[in-house]
Design an enzyme around this catalytic site. Structure first.
Site, PDB file in Angstrom:
ATOM      1  N   SER A  55       8.446 -62.996  53.502  1.00 25.99           N
ATOM      2  CA  SER A  55       9.572 -62.672  53.267  1.00 25.99           C
ATOM      3  C   SER A  55      10.146 -61.497  54.141  1.00 25.99           C
ATOM      4  CB  SER A  55       9.904 -62.293  51.613  1.00 25.99           C
ATOM      5  OG  SER A  55       9.524 -63.241  50.502  1.00 25.99           O
ATOM      6  N   SER A 120      12.803 -58.642  51.291  1.00 23.71           N
ATOM      7  CA  SER A 120      14.215 -59.288  51.557  1.00 23.71           C
ATOM      8  C   SER A 120      15.319 -58.228  51.888  1.00 23.71           C
ATOM      9  CB  SER A 120      14.633 -60.368  50.601  1.00 23.71           C
ATOM     10  OG  SER A 120      13.450 -61.057  50.082  1.00 23.71           O
ATOM     11  N   HIS A 287       4.365 -67.497  42.713  1.00 25.23           N
ATOM     12  CA  HIS A 287       3.200 -66.977  43.041  1.00 25.23           C
ATOM     13  C   HIS A 287       2.091 -67.113  41.915  1.00 25.23           C
ATOM     14  CE1 HIS A 287       3.512 -66.244  47.240  1.00 25.23           C
ATOM     15  NE2 HIS A 287       4.619 -65.126  46.801  1.00 25.23           N
TER      16      HIS A 287
HETATM   17 ZN   LIG Z   1       6.277 -64.708  48.125  1.00 29.83          ZN
END
Ligand SMILES: [Zn+2]
Length: 446
Positions: A55, A120, A287
């Site tokens: 990310s 992010s 995840h």
């Molecule tokens: Zn991830």
């Protein structure tokens, strides 16, 4: 710009089906809000040194317009991960589209369900050789001097462009507070330098004579949104915000509520604004192989986009929705139309054992086989609870990202620019074109 972290194309198909099924329909025909947008494209997500992205390098691509090395933020590919000295060289530092917008007198802000210092959103304001340097404790633990390589929270509060973000909403108080302090929920800070960056954020705004407010729960956010100050900082958890299905609806704002508060604050600038909104926990749920949570977080992102669609005029507001990278959730089998998307396939495996319509190529949901037979996961005592993990082929503590392309949806001025298949790093340049920013590539000005 809206980002569903880890929102792969199969995630979209499964989430829209779940959305339809929750409404009592067969489901497959349902739509997420942004799936109605007129233009769809595909973005290639690989990073400079990695076939499959994380990310951080993707955030650098879709916010700063250049591909970078895995784990790095806001710096060019000349910076290897963890190389503090290389990242401190201003020649290697990139400006995000938030900078490009601010330069043109527009406003900027970030909203996320993760820590505001997570990879992010950090691509919008930080330059860091490692995404994990969220507080000075992280920088020190890596053996570096925070004076040479300031941590990400410090950059958000004290460096441009973070100093000029009118709206910052999400989780992550711990990165802003010292280890010997506790936040509003009694959770300790992580900072080793003894600084309280929330207090410093307020002091900076006060020194610049700007109205400002720090909020830490839903009620205070909604009150602030009714009559927004010049600058709004909202931190709603010590770490990431809770999954929507596990949140406290009284204390925790939804992503749609945060999005509305941000738009109401930023929309006061006649010249416009750049807002980055992230549904950041789709990724975390994948995840963990917790598929219902991942799909629900996707539906929540859709609700946030829907709120923006209602608040912003299609004539003058570009909305782009995409993902940073895929995941390895498979949507498989030959279940009949309308079959429960969270349930087992109508088929069984050749071993006679059921398998789930949604499963994973790897992750913590792996169950060892018993002889020639896989385990029957539908017999788990917690089968179908929100924390139940679907099954995974390869045992891994954390399920991995996927390497395939991600979808891009666009609505508003020059939305057709976003059609086709292109590098992810093209996205901010296209947004700059559509927005008429002075930093837009020369070719797109007409
Ligand atoms: Zn991830």
């Amino acid at each position: 710009m809206f980002l569903g972290d880890g929102m792969s194309v199969p995630t979209l198909a499964a989430a829209r089906t779940l959305r339809g099924q929750r409404a009592g329909a067969a489901g497959e025909e349902a739509q997420l809000a942004f799936e109605a947008f007129p233009t769809v494209g595909l973005a290639k997500t690989y990073c400079v040194d990695s076939q499959i992205a994380d990310s951080a390098c993707t955030s650098t691509a879709y916010l700063c317009g250049a591909k970078a090395n895995l784990g790095t933020l806001g710096v060019s590919a000349a910076v290897p991960r963890y190389d503090c000295a290389a990242a401190a060289d201003t020649q290697h530092q990139l400006d995000s589209i938030a900078v490009w917008a601010l330069e043109d007198g527009r406003d900027a802000g970030i909203v996320t369900t993760t820590r505001v210092t997570h990879a992010s959103p950090a691509g919008a304001y930080s330059r860091s050789a490692d995404r994990d340097w969220e507080s000075d404790a992280g920088v020190r633990a890596a053996g570096h001097d925070p004076h040479t390589c300031p941590d990400i929270a410090h950059q958000l509060v004290h460096s441009y462009p973070g100093t000029h973000f009118k709206v910052i909403l999400g989780g992550g108080r711990r990165e802003f507070l010292p280890v010997d302090a506790v936040d509003e929920d009694g959770a300790p800070g992580l900072r080793a330098d003894g600084r309280d960056l929330i207090r410093e954020w307020r002091a900076d705004k006060a020194a610049r004579n700007l109205t400002h407010q720090y909020v830490w729960n839903r009620n205070r956010l909604l009150a602030a949104a009714a009559d927004p100050p010049d600058y709004l900082l909202g931190l709603f958890e010590g770490s990431h915000m809770r999954y929507h299905l596990q949140a406290d609806p009284i204390a925790d704002p939804t992503l749609a509520e945060m999005t509305e508060a941000a738009i109401r604050a930023l929309d006061r600038n006649d010249r416009g604004f750049f807002l980055f909104v992230e549904g950041g926990r789709i990724d975390h749920a994948h995840h963990e192989n917790r598929v219902e949570l991942a799909l629900d977080e996707t539906v929540e992102l859709s609700a946030a986009v829907q709120r923006a669609v209602e608040l912003l005029d299609e004539e003058d507001s570009l909305i782009v929705v995409t993902s940073d990278h895929a995941h390895v959730m498979a949507f498989s089998g030959y279940t009949r139309r309308g079959g429960d998307v969270l349930g087992p396939s109508d088929d069984v495996g050749d071993d006679g054992v059921p398998y789930m319509t949604l499963s994973y190529a790897n992750g913590p949901g792996h169950r060892p086989s018993q002889g020639d037979r896989r385990q029957d996961v539908t017999a788990d005592p917690d089968f179908r609870s929100v924390e139940w993990r679907s099954h995974a082929e390869v045992p891994l503590q954390s399920e991995t990202h996927g390497g395939e392309d991600v979808a891009v949806f666009a609505r508003g001025p020059r939305h057709a620019l976003f059609a086709g298949l292109y590098e992810q790093s093209r996205l901010p340049h296209l947004m700059a074109c559509a927005a008429g920013l002075s930093r837009a590539p020369a070719l797109c000005r007409d």
